[in-house]
Design a protein around this motif. Sequence first.
Motif, PDB file in Angstrom:
ATOM      1  N   PRO A 142       0.818  -1.224   0.000  1.00 52.92           N
ATOM      2  CA  PRO A 142       0.000   0.000   0.000  1.00 52.92           C
ATOM      3  C   PRO A 142       0.847   1.268   0.000  1.00 52.92           C
ATOM      4  CG  PRO A 142       0.088  -0.916   2.208  1.00 52.92           C
ATOM      5  CD  PRO A 142       0.868  -1.864   1.332  1.00 52.92           C
ATOM      6  N   TYR A 143       0.405   2.246  -0.774  1.00 51.59           N
ATOM      7  CA  TYR A 143       1.081   3.544  -0.868  1.00 51.59           C
ATOM      8  C   TYR A 143       0.036   4.653  -0.865  1.00 51.59           C
ATOM      9  CZ  TYR A 143       5.329   1.097  -2.387  1.00 51.59           C
ATOM     10  OH  TYR A 143       6.422   0.274  -2.450  1.00 51.59           O
ATOM     11  N   TYR A 144       0.498   5.852  -0.560  1.00 51.26           N
ATOM     12  CA  TYR A 144      -0.269   7.061  -0.836  1.00 51.26           C
ATOM     13  C   TYR A 144       0.513   7.863  -1.863  1.00 51.26           C
ATOM     14  CZ  TYR A 144      -3.939   6.628   2.643  1.00 51.26           C
ATOM     15  OH  TYR A 144      -5.044   6.224   3.341  1.00 51.26           O
ATOM     16  N   ILE A 145      -0.180   8.326  -2.883  1.00 42.20           N
ATOM     17  CA  ILE A 145       0.473   9.109  -3.923  1.00 42.20           C
ATOM     18  C   ILE A 145      -0.171  10.496  -3.984  1.00 42.20           C
ATOM     19  CG2 ILE A 145       1.072   7.045  -5.262  1.00 42.20           C
ATOM     20  CD1 ILE A 145      -1.207   7.828  -7.185  1.00 42.20           C
ATOM     21  N   ALA A 146       0.668  11.495  -4.184  1.00 45.03           N
ATOM     22  CA  ALA A 146       0.193  12.881  -4.268  1.00 45.03           C
ATOM     23  C   ALA A 146       0.880  13.563  -5.438  1.00 45.03           C
ATOM     24  CB  ALA A 146       0.481  13.628  -2.971  1.00 45.03           C
ATOM     25  N   THR A 147       0.090  14.073  -6.360  1.00 46.36           N
ATOM     26  CA  THR A 147       0.627  14.800  -7.504  1.00 46.36           C
ATOM     27  C   THR A 147       0.984  16.218  -7.074  1.00 46.36           C
ATOM     28  OG1 THR A 147      -0.758  13.517  -9.009  1.00 46.36           O
ATOM     29  CG2 THR A 147       0.149  15.581  -9.853  1.00 46.36           C
ATOM     30  N   SER A 148       2.199  16.657  -7.386  1.00 40.67           N
ATOM     31  CA  SER A 148       2.608  18.038  -7.091  1.00 40.67           C
ATOM     32  C   SER A 148       2.323  18.910  -8.310  1.00 40.67           C
ATOM     33  CB  SER A 148       4.086  18.097  -6.721  1.00 40.67           C
ATOM     34  OG  SER A 148       4.895  17.627  -7.779  1.00 40.67           O
ATOM     35  N   TYR A 149       2.051  20.194  -8.062  1.00 42.42           N
ATOM     36  CA  TYR A 149       1.580  21.090  -9.114  1.00 42.42           C
ATOM     37  C   TYR A 149       2.421  22.355  -9.192  1.00 42.42           C
ATOM     38  CZ  TYR A 149      -2.696  18.303  -9.343  1.00 42.42           C
ATOM     39  OH  TYR A 149      -3.597  17.276  -9.490  1.00 42.42           O
ATOM     40  N   GLY A 150       2.509  22.877 -10.416  1.00 43.13           N
ATOM     41  CA  GLY A 150       2.963  24.230 -10.658  1.00 43.13           C
ATOM     42  C   GLY A 150       1.818  24.987 -11.312  1.00 43.13           C
ATOM     43  N   ARG A 151       2.148  26.055 -12.038  1.00 45.92           N
ATOM     44  CA  ARG A 151       1.110  26.836 -12.726  1.00 45.92           C
ATOM     45  C   ARG A 151       1.506  27.020 -14.181  1.00 45.92           C
ATOM     46  NH1 ARG A 151      -3.583  27.320  -9.588  1.00 45.92           N
ATOM     47  NH2 ARG A 151      -2.947  27.526  -7.426  1.00 45.92           N
ATOM     48  N   ASN A 152       0.508  26.992 -15.038  1.00 49.94           N
ATOM     49  CA  ASN A 152       0.753  27.237 -16.459  1.00 49.94           C
ATOM     50  C   ASN A 152       0.946  28.714 -16.763  1.00 49.94           C
ATOM     51  OD1 ASN A 152       0.753  24.728 -17.915  1.00 49.94           O
ATOM     52  ND2 ASN A 152      -1.399  24.497 -17.401  1.00 49.94           N
ATOM     53  N   PHE A 153       0.147  29.571 -16.135  1.00 46.45           N
ATOM     54  CA  PHE A 153       0.156  30.998 -16.447  1.00 46.45           C
ATOM     55  C   PHE A 153       0.153  31.796 -15.160  1.00 46.45           C
ATOM     56  CE2 PHE A 153      -2.582  28.629 -19.434  1.00 46.45           C
ATOM     57  CZ  PHE A 153      -1.754  28.643 -20.546  1.00 46.45           C
ATOM     58  N   PHE A 154       1.353  32.078 -14.644  1.00 45.65           N
ATOM     59  CA  PHE A 154       1.535  32.884 -13.444  1.00 45.65           C
ATOM     60  C   PHE A 154       0.771  32.261 -12.274  1.00 45.65           C
ATOM     61  CE2 PHE A 154       0.733  37.100 -11.159  1.00 45.65           C
ATOM     62  CZ  PHE A 154       1.959  37.083 -10.560  1.00 45.65           C
ATOM     63  N   LEU A 155      -0.371  32.822 -11.895  1.00 49.75           N
ATOM     64  CA  LEU A 155      -1.168  32.267 -10.801  1.00 49.75           C
ATOM     65  C   LEU A 155      -2.340  31.429 -11.293  1.00 49.75           C
ATOM     66  CD1 LEU A 155      -1.322  35.376  -8.426  1.00 49.75           C
ATOM     67  CD2 LEU A 155       0.203  33.416  -8.270  1.00 49.75           C
ATOM     68  N   ASN A 156      -2.428  31.223 -12.601  1.00 47.25           N
ATOM     69  CA  ASN A 156      -3.584  30.543 -13.184  1.00 47.25           C
ATOM     70  C   ASN A 156      -3.247  29.116 -13.604  1.00 47.25           C
ATOM     71  OD1 ASN A 156      -4.833  33.050 -12.971  1.00 47.25           O
ATOM     72  ND2 ASN A 156      -4.349  33.621 -15.077  1.00 47.25           N
ATOM     73  N   GLU A 157      -4.251  28.270 -13.605  1.00 50.98           N
ATOM     74  CA  GLU A 157      -4.227  26.943 -14.217  1.00 50.98           C
ATOM     75  C   GLU A 157      -3.131  26.016 -13.676  1.00 50.98           C
ATOM     76  OE1 GLU A 157      -6.665  26.014 -15.942  1.00 50.98           O
ATOM     77  OE2 GLU A 157      -7.579  27.987 -16.144  1.00 50.98           O
ATOM     78  N   PRO A 158      -3.467  25.198 -12.678  1.00 52.67           N
ATOM     79  CA  PRO A 158      -2.498  24.229 -12.144  1.00 52.67           C
ATOM     80  C   PRO A 158      -2.110  23.184 -13.190  1.00 52.67           C
ATOM     81  CG  PRO A 158      -4.695  23.788 -11.302  1.00 52.67           C
ATOM     82  CD  PRO A 158      -4.788  25.085 -12.042  1.00 52.67           C
ATOM     83  N   GLU A 159      -0.878  22.714 -13.093  1.00 53.82           N
ATOM     84  CA  GLU A 159      -0.373  21.689 -14.002  1.00 53.82           C
ATOM     85  C   GLU A 159       0.587  20.786 -13.235  1.00 53.82           C
ATOM     86  OE1 GLU A 159      -0.110  19.505 -17.445  1.00 53.82           O
ATOM     87  OE2 GLU A 159      -1.375  21.280 -17.111  1.00 53.82           O
ATOM     88  N   PRO A 160       0.387  19.462 -13.276  1.00 58.27           N
ATOM     89  CA  PRO A 160       1.279  18.545 -12.562  1.00 58.27           C
ATOM     90  C   PRO A 160       2.735  18.688 -13.005  1.00 58.27           C
ATOM     91  CG  PRO A 160      -0.715  17.402 -13.210  1.00 58.27           C
ATOM     92  CD  PRO A 160      -0.769  18.752 -13.872  1.00 58.27           C
ATOM     93  N   ASN A 161       3.650  18.652 -12.028  1.00 57.04           N
ATOM     94  CA  ASN A 161       5.086  18.705 -12.335  1.00 57.04           C
ATOM     95  C   ASN A 161       5.867  17.606 -11.640  1.00 57.04           C
ATOM     96  OD1 ASN A 161       5.172  19.551  -9.680  1.00 57.04           O
ATOM     97  ND2 ASN A 161       5.632  21.692 -10.158  1.00 57.04           N
ATOM     98  N   GLY A 162       5.170  16.700 -10.966  1.00 56.96           N
ATOM     99  CA  GLY A 162       5.854  15.606 -10.300  1.00 56.96           C
ATOM    100  C   GLY A 162       4.895  14.764  -9.491  1.00 56.96           C
ATOM    101  N   LEU A 163       5.418  13.735  -8.858  1.00 53.97           N
ATOM    102  CA  LEU A 163       4.588  12.826  -8.060  1.00 53.97           C
ATOM    103  C   LEU A 163       5.361  12.435  -6.804  1.00 53.97           C
ATOM    104  CD1 LEU A 163       1.840  11.147  -8.272  1.00 53.97           C
ATOM    105  CD2 LEU A 163       3.339   9.222  -8.783  1.00 53.97           C
ATOM    106  N   ILE A 164       4.674  12.525  -5.654  1.00 52.71           N
ATOM    107  CA  ILE A 164       5.260  12.108  -4.384  1.00 52.71           C
ATOM    108  C   ILE A 164       4.629  10.783  -3.986  1.00 52.71           C
ATOM    109  CG2 ILE A 164       5.677  12.728  -1.977  1.00 52.71           C
ATOM    110  CD1 ILE A 164       5.142  15.652  -2.815  1.00 52.71           C
ATOM    111  N   VAL A 165       5.459   9.796  -3.719  1.00 54.07           N
ATOM    112  CA  VAL A 165       4.990   8.456  -3.349  1.00 54.07           C
ATOM    113  C   VAL A 165       5.412   8.178  -1.907  1.00 54.07           C
ATOM    114  CG1 VAL A 165       5.148   5.994  -3.850  1.00 54.07           C
ATOM    115  CG2 VAL A 165       5.113   7.644  -5.727  1.00 54.07           C
ATOM    116  N   VAL A 166       4.439   7.814  -1.069  1.00 51.47           N
ATOM    117  CA  VAL A 166       4.705   7.526   0.337  1.00 51.47           C
ATOM    118  C   VAL A 166       4.321   6.080   0.631  1.00 51.47           C
ATOM    119  CG1 VAL A 166       4.213   8.158   2.733  1.00 51.47           C
ATOM    120  CG2 VAL A 166       4.205   9.916   0.955  1.00 51.47           C
TER     121      VAL A 166
END
Length: 582
Positions: free
Chosen positions: A274-298
């Motif tokens: 068993p794991y917990y996974i969490a997608t990390s996010y940045g932004r496409n346009f300054f403060l707008n529109e989240p976009e995944p940039n990685g994955l944290i696996v626990v």
Amino acid sequence: MIIKDVTPNDTINKKRTKRSFNPNYLYFLLAIGIFIYYYLTLPPLHYASYQTWFFLLLIYAGIFAIELIKDSNQWLKKIKNNSNQATEIKFGKLPKKYRYFYWPVIAILLIGLVGKFIFSPFFMAKDYGQMINPVSKDFKTTFPEVNIDNVPLVDRDTAVRLGNRHLGALTELVSQFEVSDEYTQINIKAEPYRVTPLKYAGLFKWLNNFSQGIPHYLQVDNVTGKVEVKTPEKPIRYSYSDHFGRNISRHLRFNYPFSIFESPDFEVDDEGNPYYIATSYGRNFFLNEPEPNGLIVVNAMTGEHQKYAMDEIPSWVDRVYSADLIMHQLDQNGKFKNGFWNSVFAKEGVTETSDGYNYLPMNDDIYLYTGITSVVSDESNIGFVLVNLRTKETTMYTLSAAEEFSAMASAEGSVQEKGYKATFPLLINLQGNPMYILTLKDSSGLIKNYSLVDVQDYQKVYIASNMKQLIQKYGEDNPVVLEAINEETLEKVSGQVEKIQAVIKEGETYYYFMLDGKVYQVPARLNEYLPFVEEGQTISLKIDELSNIHSVDLTEIFGDKANQETVIESSEEADPLLDNIE
């Protein structure tokens, strides 16, 4: 000896001095409040997070309030000391230090508003439309033919009911644990399941069990509905039901304070860990529109964690992109792909997604499926999209079709006297024919029927109580090649008929036979001599592992003329779509 006179006023002043409150202590209280707020809400420390700015605003407001309290104390003293003189305090005459409070706030607000406007769809419409790029393909030649026995028709609601019922039967567990409501849909060795951990049944149960951890998780087969209690190598010690540092959200935040991520999902690798996974996010346009940039696996058992770049994500992970993000980006693509002004006025080619979506497992990946409809008419779909939730690979299938809710209503109308409710359908390729497949559930949420609805003519509806019969009914109107039955896998049951009863269900006649105290349901179409069987006569049935009856042997009663070993025609060229259908 020197005697000092002490006046009553001096005594009062000393008491006042002892009782006076130092406003600087308020900073200590503010620090405690900041820590408690951060510990409970866990905001990321990232410029693109609105939670971060709200957190800073609270700190800023706290400091401002403390400084105002300190200065107001001094102002009150001046008023008391100058009780015979008028004292006037104006906001414009506040000390210069207060400028350091309101000017930065104004500047930050201006930067934020101007930035959101500059990086808005008004100036960057086509960039917004290209956050996701569907590739058009032909349905008949490229839409994958799904194994009909592998379609996950057990939806989340049914999985929850099955899981809770199964745990309720395990008395040694139900007294200490409950089932978490996570039920993440994943693939395990290319098979579709929903998985969810157990959780502590309250604070006192946590106190009794947290040192040992959570011993099990549930695994629900999305095809058969079979529920299994799985025991990993080590107990689960990091979850949502744990407290303090072992709460999974807090564990992630304290190890990755500067990362933006949503609530982590429970997943299981192909070995059952068993794991917990969490997608990390940045932004496409300054403060707008989240976009995944990685994955944290626990690792849910040990708490070990690792962050992966998008091109390094382990192959067993099924869900990197959330369904909500994909649906939003598909809507942005449909709205802005031809420019901003077109989305406002002409609306040529502007599309939107259906009001629902579903998951389709293929090639050991999970795909999000949803329909695409024109904004000027929502009565039908103009196509469908499949999106790989691990890679965001998106395929558009242009196909004029009935909108999903129309198909659901059509299926419900076929059994309207029973009041069944349809689930959101899946699109499948049934030997080149686009079909909706869905389930019909009763008021208690139990699956009662399965249904196929023609995508292009939703008045064509096929309904049966199991998948095999559903395909057989569909085959009555459409050429369907079924693989020959493997006779070695069928169990032969023989016995004298103790009781017999004919029943008509959904327009088809079934005979209920009692043999050796067990009841068997036999469709009349399996053997034309069934209406003439009487109690006390001997019959033979061939049954598969799912208790479906494939043939009825009545030779002991009527001779060879009544021997009908199978009703499913064999074919040398078996279609992989229907492998193991029997």
